[in-house]
Design an enzyme around this catalytic site. Structure first.
Site, short mmCIF file in Angstrom:
data_model
loop_
_atom_site.label_atom_id
_atom_site.label_comp_id
_atom_site.label_asym_id
_atom_site.label_seq_id
_atom_site.Cartn_x
_atom_site.Cartn_y
_atom_site.Cartn_z
NE ARG A 30 15.75 40.74 -1.33
CZ ARG A 30 14.49 40.91 -0.96
NH1 ARG A 30 13.99 40.18 0.04
NH2 ARG A 30 13.72 41.79 -1.55
CG ASP A 31 20.17 36.28 6.83
OD1 ASP A 31 20.20 36.70 8.00
OD2 ASP A 31 20.86 35.32 6.42
CB ILE A 32 24.14 35.84 3.13
CG1 ILE A 32 24.92 35.55 1.88
CG2 ILE A 32 24.63 35.00 4.29
CD1 ILE A 32 26.40 35.94 1.97
CB VAL A 97 26.62 38.99 12.81
CG1 VAL A 97 27.32 40.30 12.44
CG2 VAL A 97 26.71 38.00 11.65
CG HIS A 101 21.68 41.49 13.25
ND1 HIS A 101 22.84 41.31 13.97
CD2 HIS A 101 21.13 40.27 13.12
CE1 HIS A 101 22.97 40.02 14.26
NE2 HIS A 101 21.93 39.38 13.76
CG HIS A 103 17.12 38.11 12.21
ND1 HIS A 103 17.80 37.33 11.30
CD2 HIS A 103 17.94 38.22 13.28
CE1 HIS A 103 18.99 36.99 11.79
NE2 HIS A 103 19.09 37.52 12.99
P1 5GP Z 1 22.38 36.31 14.19
O1 5GP Z 1 22.39 34.83 14.38
O2 5GP Z 1 23.69 36.93 14.58
O3 5GP Z 1 21.19 36.97 14.78
O4 5GP Z 1 22.20 36.52 12.62
C1 5GP Z 1 23.21 36.88 11.74
C2 5GP Z 1 22.66 36.73 10.35
O5 5GP Z 1 23.55 37.36 9.43
C3 5GP Z 1 22.49 35.28 9.90
O6 5GP Z 1 21.13 35.03 9.60
C4 5GP Z 1 23.39 35.18 8.68
O7 5GP Z 1 22.83 34.38 7.65
C5 5GP Z 1 23.54 36.63 8.24
N1 5GP Z 1 24.79 36.91 7.56
C6 5GP Z 1 26.04 36.48 7.92
N2 5GP Z 1 26.96 36.95 7.06
C7 5GP Z 1 26.28 37.70 6.14
C8 5GP Z 1 26.70 38.44 4.99
O8 5GP Z 1 27.88 38.52 4.64
N3 5GP Z 1 25.72 39.08 4.31
C9 5GP Z 1 24.41 39.03 4.67
N4 5GP Z 1 23.53 39.69 3.92
N5 5GP Z 1 23.98 38.33 5.74
C10 5GP Z 1 24.91 37.67 6.46
#
Ligand code: 5GP
Ligand code: ZN
Length: 114
Positions: A30-32, A97, A101, A103
């Site tokens: 799950r997203d944090i 990140v 990944h 979403h």
């Molecule tokens: P991006 O913007 O890179 O597509 O999304 C990265 C996602 O990773 C964000 O929605 C963020 O909330 C999530 N995220 C960042 N750090 C962590 C973590 O330590 N654990 C989890 N489960 N999600 C994370």
């Protein structure tokens, strides 16, 4: 495995997280900081930063990520109500990140994008 990567650390257990699903290619958490009632991340085990680093003979990885999204959405109970799949790539997308990944967003009406 990249030593400083958050998602690599989650998979190795260095950052404790509830891994909802895993197979030989990818895993789901799950997203944090969820932006929808259901906000899951499908993450390849191998550290790949961007889609354009995926070699032609490696696209089974991407297929498996989408297949996993479909089954995790069913488990989450959002298949029929609907969901959105998002892959952010580089700066203009807001990618935070640097480990590929997918979403999976659902559980409520999402805002219009594009
Ligand atoms: P991006 O913007 O890179 O597509 O999304 C990265 C996602 O990773 C964000 O929605 C963020 O909330 C999530 N995220 C960042 N750090 C962590 C973590 O330590 N654990 C989890 N489960 N999600 C994370
Ligand atoms: Zn990584």
């Amino acid at each position: 495995m990249e030593p400083e990567c958050i998602f690599c650390k989650i998979y190795s257990g260095e950052i404790p997280s509830d891994i909802l699903y895993s197979d030989s290619l990818c895993f789901v958490v799950r997203d944090i900081q969820p932006v929808a009632p259901s906000h899951l991340l499908v993450i390849p085990i191998r550290h790949v930063t961007f889609l354009d680093e995926v070699e032609d003979d490696e696209f089974d990885l991407v297929a498996q990520m989408f297949k996993t999204a479909v089954s995790i959405a069913a488990e989450e109970g959002i298949s029929q109500s609907g969901y959105r799949l998002v892959v952010n790539q580089r700066d203009n997308s807001g990618q935070v990140v640097p480990h590929l990944h997918l979403h999976v967003l659902g559980g409520d009406r999402l805002g219009v994008i594009g």
